[in-house]
Design a protein around this motif. Structure first.
Motif, PDB file in Angstrom:
ATOM      1  N   GLN A  50       0.824  -1.206   0.000  1.00 16.27           N
ATOM      2  CA  GLN A  50       0.000   0.000   0.000  1.00 16.27           C
ATOM      3  C   GLN A  50       0.865   1.264   0.000  1.00 16.27           C
ATOM      4  O   GLN A  50       0.551   2.253  -0.659  1.00 16.27           O
ATOM      5  CB  GLN A  50      -0.932  -0.005   1.213  1.00 16.27           C
ATOM      6  N   LEU A  51       1.966   1.204   0.747  1.00 19.98           N
ATOM      7  CA  LEU A  51       2.878   2.349   0.764  1.00 19.98           C
ATOM      8  C   LEU A  51       3.481   2.587  -0.616  1.00 19.98           C
ATOM      9  O   LEU A  51       3.593   3.723  -1.086  1.00 19.98           O
ATOM     10  CB  LEU A  51       3.991   2.108   1.792  1.00 19.98           C
ATOM     11  N   LEU A  52       3.875   1.511  -1.289  1.00 23.37           N
ATOM     12  CA  LEU A  52       4.451   1.651  -2.622  1.00 23.37           C
ATOM     13  C   LEU A  52       3.432   2.195  -3.614  1.00 23.37           C
ATOM     14  O   LEU A  52       3.756   3.004  -4.485  1.00 23.37           O
ATOM     15  CB  LEU A  52       4.991   0.304  -3.114  1.00 23.37           C
ATOM     16  N   ALA A  53       2.187   1.738  -3.482  1.00 25.24           N
ATOM     17  CA  ALA A  53       1.141   2.236  -4.367  1.00 25.24           C
ATOM     18  C   ALA A  53       0.897   3.720  -4.117  1.00 25.24           C
ATOM     19  O   ALA A  53       0.725   4.507  -5.056  1.00 25.24           O
ATOM     20  CB  ALA A  53      -0.145   1.442  -4.159  1.00 25.24           C
ATOM     21  N   ASP A  66     -10.914 -10.176 -10.877  1.00 25.21           N
ATOM     22  CA  ASP A  66     -12.352 -10.150 -10.588  1.00 25.21           C
ATOM     23  C   ASP A  66     -12.631  -8.856  -9.833  1.00 25.21           C
ATOM     24  O   ASP A  66     -12.347  -8.735  -8.630  1.00 25.21           O
ATOM     25  CB  ASP A  66     -12.735 -11.374  -9.750  1.00 25.21           C
ATOM     26  N   VAL A  67     -13.157  -7.845 -10.531  1.00 23.78           N
ATOM     27  CA  VAL A  67     -13.358  -6.521  -9.938  1.00 23.78           C
ATOM     28  C   VAL A  67     -14.364  -6.580  -8.800  1.00 23.78           C
ATOM     29  O   VAL A  67     -14.201  -5.905  -7.767  1.00 23.78           O
ATOM     30  CB  VAL A  67     -13.804  -5.532 -11.027  1.00 23.78           C
ATOM     31  N   ASN A  68     -15.437  -7.380  -8.931  1.00 22.67           N
ATOM     32  CA  ASN A  68     -16.426  -7.493  -7.856  1.00 22.67           C
ATOM     33  C   ASN A  68     -15.773  -7.992  -6.578  1.00 22.67           C
ATOM     34  O   ASN A  68     -16.019  -7.476  -5.473  1.00 22.67           O
ATOM     35  CB  ASN A  68     -17.546  -8.439  -8.265  1.00 22.67           C
ATOM     36  N   GLU A  69     -14.932  -9.016  -6.711  1.00 19.78           N
ATOM     37  CA  GLU A  69     -14.255  -9.573  -5.538  1.00 19.78           C
ATOM     38  C   GLU A  69     -13.322  -8.536  -4.932  1.00 19.78           C
ATOM     39  O   GLU A  69     -13.242  -8.393  -3.705  1.00 19.78           O
ATOM     40  CB  GLU A  69     -13.483 -10.830  -5.950  1.00 19.78           C
ATOM     41  N   LEU A  70     -12.609  -7.803  -5.775  1.00 21.13           N
ATOM     42  CA  LEU A  70     -11.684  -6.787  -5.274  1.00 21.13           C
ATOM     43  C   LEU A  70     -12.431  -5.704  -4.493  1.00 21.13           C
ATOM     44  O   LEU A  70     -11.994  -5.295  -3.403  1.00 21.13           O
ATOM     45  CB  LEU A  70     -10.923  -6.181  -6.458  1.00 21.13           C
ATOM     46  N   LEU A  71     -13.542  -5.234  -5.031  1.00 20.40           N
ATOM     47  CA  LEU A  71     -14.302  -4.183  -4.345  1.00 20.40           C
ATOM     48  C   LEU A  71     -14.917  -4.688  -3.052  1.00 20.40           C
ATOM     49  O   LEU A  71     -14.989  -3.958  -2.048  1.00 20.40           O
ATOM     50  CB  LEU A  71     -15.390  -3.646  -5.274  1.00 20.40           C
ATOM     51  N   VAL A 120      -6.067  -5.719 -15.405  1.00 22.02           N
ATOM     52  CA  VAL A 120      -5.681  -4.498 -14.720  1.00 22.02           C
ATOM     53  C   VAL A 120      -4.725  -4.837 -13.590  1.00 22.02           C
ATOM     54  O   VAL A 120      -4.688  -5.976 -13.101  1.00 22.02           O
ATOM     55  CB  VAL A 120      -6.944  -3.775 -14.178  1.00 22.02           C
ATOM     56  N   ASP A 121      -3.946  -3.857 -13.177  1.00 23.54           N
ATOM     57  CA  ASP A 121      -3.090  -3.994 -12.008  1.00 23.54           C
ATOM     58  C   ASP A 121      -3.967  -3.838 -10.764  1.00 23.54           C
ATOM     59  O   ASP A 121      -4.552  -2.781 -10.528  1.00 23.54           O
ATOM     60  CB  ASP A 121      -1.996  -2.918 -12.040  1.00 23.54           C
ATOM     61  N   LYS A 122      -4.062  -4.896  -9.970  1.00 29.40           N
ATOM     62  CA  LYS A 122      -4.988  -4.905  -8.840  1.00 29.40           C
ATOM     63  C   LYS A 122      -4.679  -3.812  -7.827  1.00 29.40           C
ATOM     64  O   LYS A 122      -5.581  -3.086  -7.388  1.00 29.40           O
ATOM     65  CB  LYS A 122      -4.959  -6.278  -8.160  1.00 29.40           C
ATOM     66  N   SER A 123      -3.423  -3.716  -7.440  1.00 31.50           N
ATOM     67  CA  SER A 123      -3.083  -2.747  -6.389  1.00 31.50           C
ATOM     68  C   SER A 123      -3.338  -1.322  -6.849  1.00 31.50           C
ATOM     69  O   SER A 123      -3.810  -0.471  -6.086  1.00 31.50           O
ATOM     70  CB  SER A 123      -1.618  -2.919  -5.975  1.00 31.50           C
ATOM     71  N   GLN A 124      -3.053  -1.032  -8.145  1.00 31.83           N
ATOM     72  CA  GLN A 124      -3.293   0.314  -8.645  1.00 31.83           C
ATOM     73  C   GLN A 124      -4.785   0.611  -8.740  1.00 31.83           C
ATOM     74  O   GLN A 124      -5.225   1.743  -8.516  1.00 31.83           O
ATOM     75  CB  GLN A 124      -2.628   0.479 -10.023  1.00 31.83           C
ATOM     76  N   LEU A 125      -5.588  -0.414  -9.078  1.00 28.82           N
ATOM     77  CA  LEU A 125      -7.037  -0.214  -9.122  1.00 28.82           C
ATOM     78  C   LEU A 125      -7.572   0.070  -7.718  1.00 28.82           C
ATOM     79  O   LEU A 125      -8.439   0.930  -7.532  1.00 28.82           O
ATOM     80  CB  LEU A 125      -7.717  -1.439  -9.738  1.00 28.82           C
ATOM     81  N   GLU A 126      -7.077  -0.657  -6.740  1.00 27.64           N
ATOM     82  CA  GLU A 126      -7.488  -0.406  -5.361  1.00 27.64           C
ATOM     83  C   GLU A 126      -7.176   1.035  -4.970  1.00 27.64           C
ATOM     84  O   GLU A 126      -8.002   1.729  -4.346  1.00 27.64           O
ATOM     85  CB  GLU A 126      -6.777  -1.373  -4.410  1.00 27.64           C
ATOM     86  N   ASN A 127      -5.979   1.486  -5.330  1.00 27.87           N
ATOM     87  CA  ASN A 127      -5.563   2.843  -4.999  1.00 27.87           C
ATOM     88  C   ASN A 127      -6.441   3.878  -5.697  1.00 27.87           C
ATOM     89  O   ASN A 127      -6.810   4.914  -5.121  1.00 27.87           O
ATOM     90  CB  ASN A 127      -4.100   3.037  -5.387  1.00 27.87           C
ATOM     91  N   ALA A 128      -6.810   3.606  -6.964  1.00 26.31           N
ATOM     92  CA  ALA A 128      -7.663   4.529  -7.713  1.00 26.31           C
ATOM     93  C   ALA A 128      -9.043   4.629  -7.079  1.00 26.31           C
ATOM     94  O   ALA A 128      -9.602   5.733  -6.922  1.00 26.31           O
ATOM     95  CB  ALA A 128      -7.769   4.073  -9.167  1.00 26.31           C
ATOM     96  N   VAL A 129      -9.629   3.482  -6.716  1.00 25.90           N
ATOM     97  CA  VAL A 129     -10.944   3.494  -6.066  1.00 25.90           C
ATOM     98  C   VAL A 129     -10.870   4.257  -4.746  1.00 25.90           C
ATOM     99  O   VAL A 129     -11.768   5.045  -4.407  1.00 25.90           O
ATOM    100  CB  VAL A 129     -11.451   2.063  -5.850  1.00 25.90           C
ATOM    101  N   LEU A 130      -9.808   4.032  -3.979  1.00 25.02           N
ATOM    102  CA  LEU A 130      -9.639   4.723  -2.707  1.00 25.02           C
ATOM    103  C   LEU A 130      -9.554   6.234  -2.921  1.00 25.02           C
ATOM    104  O   LEU A 130     -10.169   7.020  -2.180  1.00 25.02           O
ATOM    105  CB  LEU A 130      -8.386   4.217  -2.005  1.00 25.02           C
ATOM    106  N   ASN A 131      -8.830   6.692  -3.941  1.00 28.20           N
ATOM    107  CA  ASN A 131      -8.719   8.115  -4.241  1.00 28.20           C
ATOM    108  C   ASN A 131     -10.079   8.717  -4.568  1.00 28.20           C
ATOM    109  O   ASN A 131     -10.436   9.805  -4.090  1.00 28.20           O
ATOM    110  CB  ASN A 131      -7.763   8.327  -5.427  1.00 28.20           C
TER     111      ASN A 131
END
Length: 782
Positions: free
Chosen positions: A467-470, A483-488, A518-529
């Motif tokens: 998370q820090l690197l992201a 699986d975007v549903n699972e990630l969210l 998609v890159d999972k960690s970057q997608l997580e970071n984008a949703v968080l933003n």
């Protein structure tokens, strides 16, 4: 009787008259022949040649007096061929003997240049010509011919050849290409410079091959210009062109040539040079580009650029001045500064301008002017031709400075975070790996429980590090089937804790949602933003909805703001906040742009989301209604069919090695020892190295290495990528497995390279390591 006597008298008289006429004609012919012979003798004497004859019947030779003079002999009318051959230098006697034999036996004429021996033992060049003579019956009667003294001609030829050699040596010593051509423009000489420069043999260059070493874009122009110069007989020729080097590149050359004319002004030949002007050309091009860029810059800069004469009249203005004053150049040029800007008179600005011009020193100052949007920065540059002014609107400078300081702090935090994460991942690799090994070897349940606690803590630390690197944007994009549903769903808890209880979060997930690439960690970071932005837009609380659905964009439907044609997974984040004004919507993705209050936003959140989605070959769109809320929609490319991820059962026994040899390269000693131990326990033969240099030394002496497992970021001057490239050049079949706790080094790779490489991120546990190693060998076996 008288008639008979008269008749005989008449006949006798007529005969006598005829005889006299014949004698006279014979005398005239003899005189003519003697005259011609005399002329021939004179010609032979002047031209220094004579005739000779070899009689086949008696095998004797005879010659004219001129031949004797050429040889410097006394009167000898006849001689045998062998006696005559002794007059020639020894090395040329066999040549002449064979030529005479071929002429007698085969009827072959000859024309030779040989050396004879004259008085004092000196040699002299002569030309010997021989022809066979046949009788009316076709029988060979003799061999006859001429002998000509060509010593002067030969000396002249030698001098000419020596002159050519001297010219060639001089040309080859010149620091440029020297060449020559005949009167019709055909090249007949090139200095060694061109051969060495191009690697093309001289013979090929002379066969019009020189055109082939000219750049294709210059070739037609050079052929046309050179043809015109030759046909017109121009007094000089000059042209610039590029010559192909044997290394494959091109260098600019300046070619010049002048014609050499005879006394009738006819061109006899051309002499030319070709000088390397590549450096000058680059400088010239750079200067031209600099001038063009400068002119373009002046017309496109946001500052007002003004050039003034010594009496403060406008001589040049850019388009920004026209915009500021709502006027045209022709209405300003030639007018006085004080006439155009009357509000400047009797102000501090006027005093500063006059003082700067008087002292001829540049000055910069800020002033508030009526008719301008706030504060203006004056940059004044006095010169010999007048004064240059650059006017800049600095009203938002304070705000920009604050944003810059904030960005610098963010970058510093990012650098620190990335560096800490790199070292922390090495520690976590050792902690997590050894905790796993302890669980396998311990038997006491309490100790196993403690090892599990350590392992769990290390895993949580690994998650935090990612998370820090992201956050620090030090993660390279590594797209995978997601699986975007699972990630969210997994991210929902984090979002609820981050946004607070005053924000109601709702997930509306499509049951038949496609898989995304998609890159999972970057997608997580984008949703968080996006969710944090939504929270800030609802300071008093509100509702936040995250919705997913499939969307197919066809060519006929493709238009802004939709993404390009294709299949996408759509993720929409909708809030009930204050919304964004229409005039700001086109700027929201620009860095540092924010609608938040001063100090409450960096203006980087949406720009980071925009960059990530575009880098993922997707699209992002935003709609907003002031007072009702905002929706940001991300379009993520659909994954290819048949690539659904399969869950990995951690309980499945990892396949052991078969004695393969692995070279482990890791600068951290603890990580290196742990990795080697795990691989050795899995039946692999392991060789270790602490850096790239040591690894290369071991690769050169070890011929059995099948896999190179290397860290990407290493000290010693050779990183993992460079080591892999050098190792591949030594052993093309060698498999490569990369690892790193700081994946910024992957950013230099292309997307295809990132997809095809074998990579395991730190921290890794025993099973992850062995699976990655086995995957490398499985690919090799297939």
């Amino acid at each position: 009787m008288i008639l008979i006597s008269g008749f005989f008298s008449y006949v006798t008289l007529k005969y006598l008259l005829l005889t006299k006429a014949q004698k006279q004609a014979l005398a005239d012919s003899q005189h003519f022949l003697e005259e011609k012979l005399r002329l021939l003798e004179i010609a032979g004497e002047i031209a220094s040649f004579g005739g000779w004859t070899l009689s086949v019947a008696d095998n004797r030779m005879s010659w004219t007096d001129e031949i004797l003079n050429i040889h410097g002999l006394s009167m000898v009318d006849r001689a045998t061929p062998e006696e005559a051959l002794k007059l020639y230098v020894p090395e040329h006697r066999p040549i002449l003997r064979q030529a005479i034999r071929n002429c007698i036996e085969k009827g072959e004429p000859f024309d030779l240049q040989l050396q004879i021996i004259v008085k004092g033992g000196l040699s002299r060049w002569v030309r010997v010509i021989g022809r066979p003579e046949y009788s009316e019956d076709g029988e060979l009667v003799s061999v006859y011919g001429t002998l000509e003294d060509i010593h002067r001609l030969k000396s002249m030829q030698n001098k000419i050849e020596q002159s050519k050699q001297q010219f060639s040596q001089l040309a080859n010593a010149m620091p440029m290409i020297v060449w020559s051509a005949d009167s019709e423009g055909r090249a007949n000489f090139f200095s060694d410079q061109l051969v060495e420069l191009t690697g093309v043999p001289l013979e090929q260059l002379l066969r019009d091959g020189w055109l082939n070493v000219i750049h294709p874009k210059d070739r037609d122009r050079i052929r046309r210009d050179w043809t015109y110069a030759v046909e017109s007989g121009a007094d000089n020729y000059s042209s610039e062109f590029r010559i192909k080097l044997k290394s494959g590149g091109y260098h600019w050359h300046l070619g010049r040539a002048i014609p050499i004319r005879d006394e009738f002004n006819n061109v006899q030949r051309w002499y030319g040079t070709a000088m390397d002007i590549h450096h000058q050309k680059l400088v010239q091009n750079e200067f031209r580009e600099l001038v063009e860029r400068f002119e373009t810059t002046l017309e496109n800069i946001s500052d007002a650029f003004i050039s003034l004469s010594h009496d403060w009249r406008f001589t040049y203005i850019n388009s920004k001045v026209e915009q500021l004053l709502s006027t045209r150049k022709q209405d300003i040029l030639g007018k006085s500064l004080w006439e155009v800007f009357p509000t400047l008179t009797k102000t501090e600005v006027e005093a500063r301008l006059l003082q700067a011009a008087k002292k001829e020193e540049p000055v910069s100052f800020d002033a508030f002017l009526d008719g301008f949007p706030g504060w203006v920065n004056f940059c004044v540059y006095p010169g010999q031709d007048g004064t240059t002014l650059i006017l800049r609107d600095i009203s938002k400078q304070k705000e920009l400075e604050q944003q810059l300081q904030h960005s610098q702090r963010l970058e510093a935090v990012g650098q620190l975070t990335g560096g800490v994460a790199h070292d922390f991942n090495n520690l976590l690799t050792v902690i997590q790996g050894n905790a796993e090994l302890l669980k396998e070897v311990l038997t006491e349940e309490s100790l196993i429980s403690l090892a599990s606690i350590i392992e769990t803590a290390a895993q949580r630390g690994a998650t935090l590090t990612r998370q820090l690197l992201a956050f620090a944007r030090r993660q390279a994009l590594l797209p995978s089937v997601t699986d975007v549903n699972e990630l969210l769903s997994m991210q929902q808890d984090l979002l609820e804790r981050t946004l607070g209880e005053h924000i109601e979060i709702t997930l509306v997930l499509n049951d038949n949602l496609w898989l995304a690439m998609v890159d999972k960690s970057q997608l997580e970071n984008a949703v968080l933003n996006l969710c944090i932005n939504a929270r800030d837009a609802m300071p008093g609380g509100g509702r936040l909805q995250i919705k997913t659905q499939n969307i197919e964009v066809k060519v006929a439907e493709s238009s802004d703001p939709l993404p390009p044609p294709g299949e996408f997974v759509q993720i929409s984040v909708t809030d009930t906040g204050c919304g964004i004004a229409p005039e700001h919507l086109k700027q929201v993705f620009e860095p540092f742009f924010t609608t938040k209050e001063l100090g409450k936003g960096t203006g980087l959140g949406l720009s980071m989301v925009f960059g990530f989605v575009k880098q993922s070959n997707g699209h992002v769109d935003i709609t907003s209604t002031p007072g009702k809320g905002t929706t940001v929609t991300m379009y993520i490319p659909r994954a290819e069919q048949g690539r659904e991820p399969q869950a990995v059962d951690d309980q499945v026994q990892v396949e052991r090695g078969q004695g393969e040899v692995i070279l482990v390269v890791e600068d951290d000693e603890a990580v290196r020892n742990y990795t080697c131990k795990v691989l050795e326990n899995a039946n692999y033969e392991v060789i270790s190295a602490r850096d790239g240099l040591e690894a290369l030394e071991k690769l050169q002496v070890t011929k059995t290495v099948q896999l190179l497992f290397t860290d990407i970021v290493m000290p010693g001057g050779i990183n993992g990528e460079e080591l892999a490239e050098k190792a591949k050049s030594l052993w093309p079949e060698l498999q490569i497995l990369f690892t790193s706790g700081y994946a910024e080094s992957l950013l230099s790779m292309t997307e295809d390279q990132a997809k095809n490489l074998h990579y395991i991120s730190k921290p890794y546990d025993r099973k992850q390591l062995l699976r990655s190693v086995r995957a490398c060998f499985s690919k090799d076996e297939n």
